[in-house]
Design a protein around this motif. Structure first.
Motif, PDB file in Angstrom:
ATOM      1  N   ALA A 189       0.858  -1.330  -0.044  1.00  0.00           N
ATOM      2  CA  ALA A 189      -0.059   0.067  -0.093  1.00  0.00           C
ATOM      3  C   ALA A 189       0.939   1.331  -0.065  1.00  0.00           C
ATOM      4  O   ALA A 189       1.784   1.184   0.544  1.00  0.00           O
ATOM      5  N   ALA A 190       0.598   2.349  -0.871  1.00  0.00           N
ATOM      6  CA  ALA A 190       1.155   3.635  -0.795  1.00  0.00           C
ATOM      7  C   ALA A 190      -0.131   4.538  -0.575  1.00  0.00           C
ATOM      8  O   ALA A 190      -0.042   5.461  -1.902  1.00  0.00           O
ATOM      9  N   ASN A 191      -0.941   4.547   0.345  1.00  0.00           N
ATOM     10  CA  ASN A 191      -1.813   5.781   0.500  1.00  0.00           C
ATOM     11  C   ASN A 191      -1.554   7.151   0.474  1.00  0.00           C
ATOM     12  O   ASN A 191      -2.094   7.862  -0.125  1.00  0.00           O
ATOM     13  N   LYS A 192      -0.236   7.300   0.878  1.00  0.00           N
ATOM     14  CA  LYS A 192       0.265   8.655   0.562  1.00  0.00           C
ATOM     15  C   LYS A 192       1.720   8.658   0.061  1.00  0.00           C
ATOM     16  O   LYS A 192       2.554   7.978   0.572  1.00  0.00           O
ATOM     17  N   HIS A 193       1.959   9.682  -0.832  1.00  0.00           N
ATOM     18  CA  HIS A 193       3.498   9.804  -1.197  1.00  0.00           C
ATOM     19  C   HIS A 193       3.552  11.269  -1.647  1.00  0.00           C
ATOM     20  O   HIS A 193       2.783  12.038  -1.652  1.00  0.00           O
ATOM     21  N   PHE A 194       5.037  11.483  -2.045  1.00  0.00           N
ATOM     22  CA  PHE A 194       5.257  12.862  -2.565  1.00  0.00           C
ATOM     23  C   PHE A 194       5.914  12.853  -3.651  1.00  0.00           C
ATOM     24  O   PHE A 194       6.585  13.835  -3.925  1.00  0.00           O
ATOM     25  N   ILE A 195       5.443  12.099  -4.555  1.00  0.00           N
ATOM     26  CA  ILE A 195       6.076  11.839  -5.896  1.00  0.00           C
ATOM     27  C   ILE A 195       5.335  12.989  -7.055  1.00  0.00           C
ATOM     28  O   ILE A 195       3.893  12.664  -6.889  1.00  0.00           O
ATOM     29  N   ASP A 196       5.666  13.636  -7.554  1.00  0.00           N
ATOM     30  CA  ASP A 196       4.901  14.789  -8.285  1.00  0.00           C
ATOM     31  C   ASP A 196       4.511  14.140  -9.485  1.00  0.00           C
ATOM     32  O   ASP A 196       3.477  14.494  -9.860  1.00  0.00           O
ATOM     33  N   MET A 197       5.249  13.210 -10.145  1.00  0.00           N
ATOM     34  CA  MET A 197       4.304  12.512 -11.337  1.00  0.00           C
ATOM     35  C   MET A 197       5.104  11.283 -11.449  1.00  0.00           C
ATOM     36  O   MET A 197       6.017  10.850 -11.180  1.00  0.00           O
ATOM     37  N   MET A 198       3.969  10.268 -11.396  1.00  0.00           N
ATOM     38  CA  MET A 198       4.559   8.851 -11.452  1.00  0.00           C
ATOM     39  C   MET A 198       3.344   8.202 -12.492  1.00  0.00           C
ATOM     40  O   MET A 198       2.252   8.290 -12.020  1.00  0.00           O
TER      41      MET A 198
ATOM     42  N   GLY B 277       3.733   5.774 -25.260  1.00  0.00           N
ATOM     43  CA  GLY B 277       4.395   4.902 -26.293  1.00  0.00           C
ATOM     44  C   GLY B 277       3.302   4.949 -27.502  1.00  0.00           C
ATOM     45  O   GLY B 277       3.534   4.232 -28.706  1.00  0.00           O
ATOM     46  N   PHE B 278       1.941   5.797 -27.470  1.00  0.00           N
ATOM     47  CA  PHE B 278       1.168   5.970 -28.502  1.00  0.00           C
ATOM     48  C   PHE B 278       0.584   7.346 -28.191  1.00  0.00           C
ATOM     49  O   PHE B 278       0.551   7.785 -27.422  1.00  0.00           O
ATOM     50  N   ASP B 279      -0.176   7.838 -29.019  1.00  0.00           N
ATOM     51  CA  ASP B 279      -0.759   8.893 -29.481  1.00  0.00           C
ATOM     52  C   ASP B 279      -2.170   9.101 -28.581  1.00  0.00           C
ATOM     53  O   ASP B 279      -2.940   8.182 -28.959  1.00  0.00           O
ATOM     54  N   PRO B 280      -2.305   9.638 -27.540  1.00  0.00           N
ATOM     55  CA  PRO B 280      -3.463   9.464 -26.569  1.00  0.00           C
ATOM     56  C   PRO B 280      -4.656  10.119 -27.042  1.00  0.00           C
ATOM     57  O   PRO B 280      -5.945   9.948 -26.625  1.00  0.00           O
ATOM     58  N   ALA B 281      -4.553  10.673 -28.528  1.00  0.00           N
ATOM     59  CA  ALA B 281      -5.783  11.490 -28.825  1.00  0.00           C
ATOM     60  C   ALA B 281      -6.808  10.517 -29.356  1.00  0.00           C
ATOM     61  O   ALA B 281      -6.730   9.463 -29.954  1.00  0.00           O
ATOM     62  N   GLY B 282      -7.964  10.874 -28.651  1.00  0.00           N
ATOM     63  CA  GLY B 282      -9.316   9.803 -28.967  1.00  0.00           C
ATOM     64  C   GLY B 282      -9.104   8.453 -28.077  1.00  0.00           C
ATOM     65  O   GLY B 282      -9.977   7.554 -28.500  1.00  0.00           O
ATOM     66  N   ARG B 283      -8.261   8.363 -27.293  1.00  0.00           N
ATOM     67  CA  ARG B 283      -8.132   6.956 -26.887  1.00  0.00           C
ATOM     68  C   ARG B 283      -8.112   6.811 -25.165  1.00  0.00           C
ATOM     69  O   ARG B 283      -7.933   5.622 -24.841  1.00  0.00           O
ATOM     70  N   MET B 284      -8.385   7.895 -24.401  1.00  0.00           N
ATOM     71  CA  MET B 284      -8.226   7.735 -23.022  1.00  0.00           C
ATOM     72  C   MET B 284      -9.762   7.946 -22.505  1.00  0.00           C
ATOM     73  O   MET B 284     -10.560   8.855 -22.845  1.00  0.00           O
ATOM     74  N   LEU B 285      -9.889   7.462 -21.244  1.00  0.00           N
ATOM     75  CA  LEU B 285     -10.936   7.140 -20.354  1.00  0.00           C
ATOM     76  C   LEU B 285     -10.771   7.242 -18.983  1.00  0.00           C
ATOM     77  O   LEU B 285      -9.935   6.372 -18.711  1.00  0.00           O
ATOM     78  N   TYR B 286     -11.018   8.351 -18.228  1.00  0.00           N
ATOM     79  CA  TYR B 286     -10.902   8.404 -16.908  1.00  0.00           C
ATOM     80  C   TYR B 286     -11.774   7.508 -16.006  1.00  0.00           C
ATOM     81  O   TYR B 286     -13.114   7.628 -16.353  1.00  0.00           O
ATOM     82  N   ILE B 287     -11.462   6.532 -15.310  1.00  0.00           N
ATOM     83  CA  ILE B 287     -12.413   5.426 -14.815  1.00  0.00           C
ATOM     84  C   ILE B 287     -12.333   5.488 -13.404  1.00  0.00           C
ATOM     85  O   ILE B 287     -13.104   4.785 -12.734  1.00  0.00           O
ATOM     86  N   GLY B 288     -11.663   6.097 -12.530  1.00  0.00           N
ATOM     87  CA  GLY B 288     -11.598   6.490 -11.105  1.00  0.00           C
ATOM     88  C   GLY B 288     -10.241   6.486 -10.469  1.00  0.00           C
ATOM     89  O   GLY B 288      -9.227   6.867 -11.170  1.00  0.00           O
ATOM     90  N   THR B 289     -10.298   6.135  -9.215  1.00  0.00           N
ATOM     91  CA  THR B 289      -9.021   6.374  -8.480  1.00  0.00           C
ATOM     92  C   THR B 289      -8.662   5.253  -7.560  1.00  0.00           C
ATOM     93  O   THR B 289      -9.454   4.570  -6.893  1.00  0.00           O
ATOM     94  N   TYR B 290      -7.514   5.101  -7.295  1.00  0.00           N
ATOM     95  CA  TYR B 290      -6.737   3.895  -6.262  1.00  0.00           C
ATOM     96  C   TYR B 290      -5.817   4.942  -5.347  1.00  0.00           C
ATOM     97  O   TYR B 290      -5.011   5.248  -5.943  1.00  0.00           O
ATOM     98  N   ASN B 291      -6.243   4.897  -4.150  1.00  0.00           N
ATOM     99  CA  ASN B 291      -5.600   5.824  -3.189  1.00  0.00           C
ATOM    100  C   ASN B 291      -5.581   7.366  -3.807  1.00  0.00           C
ATOM    101  O   ASN B 291      -6.270   7.968  -4.084  1.00  0.00           O
ATOM    102  N   GLN B 292      -4.237   7.746  -4.188  1.00  0.00           N
ATOM    103  CA  GLN B 292      -4.248   9.085  -4.738  1.00  0.00           C
ATOM    104  C   GLN B 292      -4.024   9.167  -6.066  1.00  0.00           C
ATOM    105  O   GLN B 292      -3.704   9.946  -6.866  1.00  0.00           O
ATOM    106  N   GLU B 293      -3.947   7.766  -6.888  1.00  0.00           N
ATOM    107  CA  GLU B 293      -3.562   7.682  -8.185  1.00  0.00           C
ATOM    108  C   GLU B 293      -4.920   7.670  -8.994  1.00  0.00           C
ATOM    109  O   GLU B 293      -5.814   7.052  -8.812  1.00  0.00           O
ATOM    110  N   GLU B 294      -4.676   8.504 -10.152  1.00  0.00           N
ATOM    111  CA  GLU B 294      -5.817   8.506 -11.194  1.00  0.00           C
ATOM    112  C   GLU B 294      -5.812   7.223 -11.883  1.00  0.00           C
ATOM    113  O   GLU B 294      -4.592   6.917 -12.481  1.00  0.00           O
ATOM    114  N   ILE B 295      -6.745   6.573 -12.281  1.00  0.00           N
ATOM    115  CA  ILE B 295      -6.685   5.450 -13.354  1.00  0.00           C
ATOM    116  C   ILE B 295      -7.438   5.738 -14.483  1.00  0.00           C
ATOM    117  O   ILE B 295      -8.588   6.354 -14.498  1.00  0.00           O
TER     118      ILE B 295
END
Length: 247
Positions: free
Chosen positions: A103-112, A155-173
């Motif tokens: 578990a990593a409920n809290k962290h201070f990483i700016d971008m992962m 690794g590929f162009d995200p245009a027209g391919r991405m869907l936000y589906i929720g969060t796990y702890n602090q992380e966006e999925i």
């Protein structure tokens, strides 16, 4: 007697470039500007000199002791040297150990950013079959939310391919509909781009994904999620609300 012609008519003809002014095509102006700016940049010189210095290894336990003793001067001195942090064996754990619940409920990483190496939803699932600390908050109400990580290479162009589906702890999925060529490692330039205004899926593709997720969750034991056995005639969000209660 003929008067001497002192004009420039015999030296330069209109429409022709004198031979002494001929020159091969050089580098483009923007390229020259970039090179000049980089070479004369103090930051560039510092970075170049820093990468040429000797790299020293420092234990993570050493950094811990310096932090606990509040050795600020030593910490600042370390910034002047090129160093590589080595993790002590006592801080390492076997990732396959079934007795550990990560578990990593809290962290201070700016971008992962973690990108899965194969199709599926396994990247957001816990490694252990039973993990009481695992909480994933599903959110399918932000279809128009756009992927804004500009300095991340998926690794590929995200245009027209991405869907936000929720969060796990602090992380966006995010669910990414990667190109088939990318999955098969048969990447071509023709498969790199979709003509889309942003990263969001079209309404039709969103409804397809929503139906898939609703079906999988219902079959997986989430009986509070209902879904009909047939697709609606039109794949729109209004029809999907009559098709499933996941929205």
């Amino acid at each position: 007697m003929q008067a001497e012609n002192t004009s420039n008519e015999e030296m330069y003809l209109v429409g022709e470039i004198p031979e002494e002014l001929h020159a091969d095509d050089g580098a483009a102006a923007d390229e020259l500007q970039r090179i000049i700016a980089h070479e004369h940049s103090e930051t560039a010189k510092i970075i170049k000199g820093f990468t040429r210095t000797e790299r020293h290894a420092v234990k993570l336990s050493t950094l811990q002791k310096e932090y606990e003793k509040n050795q600020q001067k030593r910490a600042l001195m370390r910034l002047m040297r090129r160093q590589r942090v080595e993790i002590d064996d006592r801080y390492l754990h076997d990732v396959s150990n079934a007795d550990l619940a990560w578990a990593a409920n809290k962290h201070f990483i700016d971008m992962m950013v973690i990108v899965t190496d194969k199709p599926g939803l396994h990247a957001l699932l816990p490694q252990n079959d039973t993990d009481p600390s695992y909480v994933f908050k599903l959110d399918l109400h932000q279809r128009h939310r756009t992927w804004k990580a500009k300095h991340v290479d998926l690794g590929f162009d995200p245009a027209g391919r991405m869907l936000y589906i929720g969060t796990y702890n602090q992380e966006e999925i995010w669910l990414a509909m990667a190109p088939t060529a990318f999955i098969r490692a048969e990447w071509t330039a023709a498969a790199k781009h979709i003509d889309a205004p942003n990263s969001a899926l079209t309404q039709r593709h969103f409804c397809m994904i929503t139906t898939f997720l609703a079906h999988q969750l219902h079959e997986g034991g989430y009986k509070d999620i209902q879904i009909r056995t047939s697709y609606p005639l039109e794949l729109t969000q209004a029809d999907m609300r009559q098709h499933t209660n996941i929205l």
